[in-house]
Design an enzyme around this catalytic site. Structure first.
Site, PDB file in Angstrom:
ATOM      1  N   GLY A   9      20.441  -4.203   9.617  1.00 57.90           N
ATOM      2  CA  GLY A   9      21.150  -3.294   8.732  1.00 57.90           C
ATOM      3  C   GLY A   9      20.634  -1.873   8.873  1.00 57.90           C
ATOM      4  O   GLY A   9      20.136  -1.474   9.927  1.00 57.90           O
ATOM      5  N   ARG A  10      20.725  -1.101   7.787  1.00 55.13           N
ATOM      6  CA  ARG A  10      20.333   0.309   7.853  1.00 55.13           C
ATOM      7  C   ARG A  10      18.876   0.482   8.259  1.00 55.13           C
ATOM      8  O   ARG A  10      18.543   1.410   9.005  1.00 55.13           O
ATOM      9  CB  ARG A  10      20.570   0.985   6.496  1.00 55.13           C
ATOM     10  CG  ARG A  10      22.034   1.285   6.208  1.00 55.13           C
ATOM     11  CD  ARG A  10      22.219   1.876   4.836  1.00 55.13           C
ATOM     12  NE  ARG A  10      21.787   0.951   3.783  1.00 55.13           N
ATOM     13  CZ  ARG A  10      21.791   1.229   2.488  1.00 55.13           C
ATOM     14  NH1 ARG A  10      22.175   2.426   2.071  1.00 55.13           N
ATOM     15  NH2 ARG A  10      21.427   0.335   1.596  1.00 55.13           N
ATOM     16  N   SER A 112       8.419   2.517   4.159  1.00 55.94           N
ATOM     17  CA  SER A 112       9.063   3.628   3.463  1.00 55.94           C
ATOM     18  C   SER A 112       9.557   4.631   4.492  1.00 55.94           C
ATOM     19  O   SER A 112       8.926   4.841   5.525  1.00 55.94           O
ATOM     20  CB  SER A 112       8.075   4.306   2.504  1.00 55.94           C
ATOM     21  OG  SER A 112       8.703   5.359   1.789  1.00 55.94           O
ATOM     22  N   GLY A 114      13.329   5.179   4.610  1.00 56.44           N
ATOM     23  CA  GLY A 114      14.777   5.140   4.451  1.00 56.44           C
ATOM     24  C   GLY A 114      15.527   5.434   5.734  1.00 56.44           C
ATOM     25  O   GLY A 114      15.063   5.144   6.846  1.00 56.44           O
ATOM     26  N   LYS A 164       3.208  -1.126  -1.492  1.00 55.19           N
ATOM     27  CA  LYS A 164       4.566  -0.572  -1.504  1.00 55.19           C
ATOM     28  C   LYS A 164       5.182  -0.650  -2.898  1.00 55.19           C
ATOM     29  O   LYS A 164       5.941   0.251  -3.306  1.00 55.19           O
ATOM     30  CB  LYS A 164       5.436  -1.340  -0.500  1.00 55.19           C
ATOM     31  CG  LYS A 164       6.890  -0.885  -0.421  1.00 55.19           C
ATOM     32  CD  LYS A 164       7.031   0.576  -0.043  1.00 55.19           C
ATOM     33  CE  LYS A 164       8.414   0.958   0.452  1.00 55.19           C
ATOM     34  NZ  LYS A 164       9.544   0.490  -0.330  1.00 55.19           N
ATOM     35  N   HIS A 167       3.757   2.226  -4.738  1.00 54.13           N
ATOM     36  CA  HIS A 167       4.396   3.410  -4.157  1.00 54.13           C
ATOM     37  C   HIS A 167       5.772   3.633  -4.778  1.00 54.13           C
ATOM     38  O   HIS A 167       6.120   4.751  -5.178  1.00 54.13           O
ATOM     39  CB  HIS A 167       4.508   3.212  -2.640  1.00 54.13           C
ATOM     40  CG  HIS A 167       5.446   4.145  -1.937  1.00 54.13           C
ATOM     41  ND1 HIS A 167       6.824   3.973  -1.951  1.00 54.13           N
ATOM     42  CD2 HIS A 167       5.209   5.234  -1.181  1.00 54.13           C
ATOM     43  CE1 HIS A 167       7.388   4.919  -1.245  1.00 54.13           C
ATOM     44  NE2 HIS A 167       6.443   5.706  -0.760  1.00 54.13           N
ATOM     45  N   GLU A 171       7.333   6.580  -7.153  1.00 48.97           N
ATOM     46  CA  GLU A 171       8.609   7.209  -6.799  1.00 48.97           C
ATOM     47  C   GLU A 171       9.545   7.275  -8.000  1.00 48.97           C
ATOM     48  O   GLU A 171      10.214   8.288  -8.234  1.00 48.97           O
ATOM     49  CB  GLU A 171       9.243   6.417  -5.656  1.00 48.97           C
ATOM     50  CG  GLU A 171      10.610   6.887  -5.209  1.00 48.97           C
ATOM     51  CD  GLU A 171      11.202   5.936  -4.189  1.00 48.97           C
ATOM     52  OE1 GLU A 171      12.288   5.386  -4.456  1.00 48.97           O
ATOM     53  OE2 GLU A 171      10.571   5.727  -3.137  1.00 48.97           O
TER      54      GLU A 171
END
Length: 311
Positions: A9-10, A112, A114, A164, A167, A171
């Protein structure tokens, strides 16, 4: 190196391309045949030379568990599975034990970066045994940003996803602070160009960050964010962070408030605020807005004959 990638996927697709650009061989499998190099997981395992490394990049929870269990039946002792999704760290311990009974290693990686990671690199937070992590360092080096930062071997199995999780909790708090600051600027009659203020903060201020850069980018495309609905999902990691804080008796007021603010964003007409409006009407005669949208003055509200306490 040669590596299998499950989930294109992305994130998984872009990570595969970054690895290929660094000279590694990636054999990819996805439920979408158009994205896959092979027909199924067995074909992926058969295409890899032992000792194999397979990176799992699918949604956390049952999809990840099902994939790990399927790989456990296909891989051989000495192989290693990497979970790079947003899995809960407690799941990592179960997966490591399940694979370890078959002599297969397990490494958890919080990722991390994106959609920008393919170009800029991915920050990697890794948990696992030293030999497994050391063996995978060529892959990690290719995925991380250039320079000394962006990678940490945080500890044993589970440490990568725990890191994470924290993290992502941070965020949440940062995003909420920017959001509240923006709303106050927009509500002010003094500030006439809110997007310009946000842009000015990107350099030389103590609150400059990549998130602020992204907010500026969003405002360039939609200067009052009118094209967006004020609704925010949570990935689950914010909840897990708050739960971990409770379990460790660590106060997290900012992160907790940011998580609850996301819950509030999903309410078109907050039940809690209805109670507040009703109470203000009852004790102070404050005007309230009816469900039909009309404004009613307080004094004649139902319950006005309730006798207040003395003292």
């Amino acid at each position: 190196m040669q590596i299998g990638m499950v989930g294109l996927g992305r994130m998984g697709g872009n990570m595969s391309e970054r690895l290929r650009a660094a000279g590694h061989e990636v054999v990819g499998f996805d439920n979408d045949p158009a994205k896959s190099d092979v027909a199924d997981l067995k074909a992926l395992v058969d295409a890899l030379a032992a000792p194999r490394a397979v990176w799992v990049m699918v949604p956390h929870g049952s999809p990840t568990t099902a994939t790990v269990h399927a790989l456990a039946e296909l891989l051989s002792p000495g192989d290693v599975v990497i979970d790079g999704g947003n899995s809960r760290w407690t799941d990592d311990l179960e997966h490591a034990n399940h694979l370890g009974d078959r002599g297969i290693g397990f490494v958890d990686v919080g990722v991390s970066g994106g959609v920008w990671g393919r170009t800029n690199g991915y920050a990697l937070m890794v948990g696992g045994a030293d030999p497994d992590v050391e063996r995978l360092m060529p892959i990690f080096t290719a995925l991380k940003p250039e320079g000394e930062f962006g990678f940490v071997h945080a500890g044993g199995v589970g440490a990568g996803h725990f890191t994470k999780m924290v993290h992502n909790g941070i965020e949440y708090g940062l995003m909420q602070a920017y959001a509240e600051g923006y709303e106050l600027l927009a509500a002010s009659d003094v500030v006439t160009d809110v997007p310009a203020v946000i842009k000015s903060w990107r350099k030389g201020t103590v609150i400059q960050s990549w998130l602020l850069d992204l907010l500026d980018r969003a405002l360039e495309a939609d200067d009052d964010l009118s094209e967006l609905r004020g609704y925010a999902q949570d990935s689950g990691e914010g909840r897990w962070t708050v739960e971990a804080a409770i379990n460790h008796a660590v106060p997290l007021p900012v992160i907790t408030a940011a998580l609850f603010a996301r819950f509030g964003s999903r309410q078109d007409d907050s039940p809690a605020m209805k109670v507040i409006a009703a109470l203000r009407n009852q004790f102070g005669g404050h005007a309230v807005t009816s469900a039909a949208g009309s404004v009613e003055k307080g004094a004649d509200a139902p319950g006005a004959d309730v006798t207040p306490p003395v003292g």
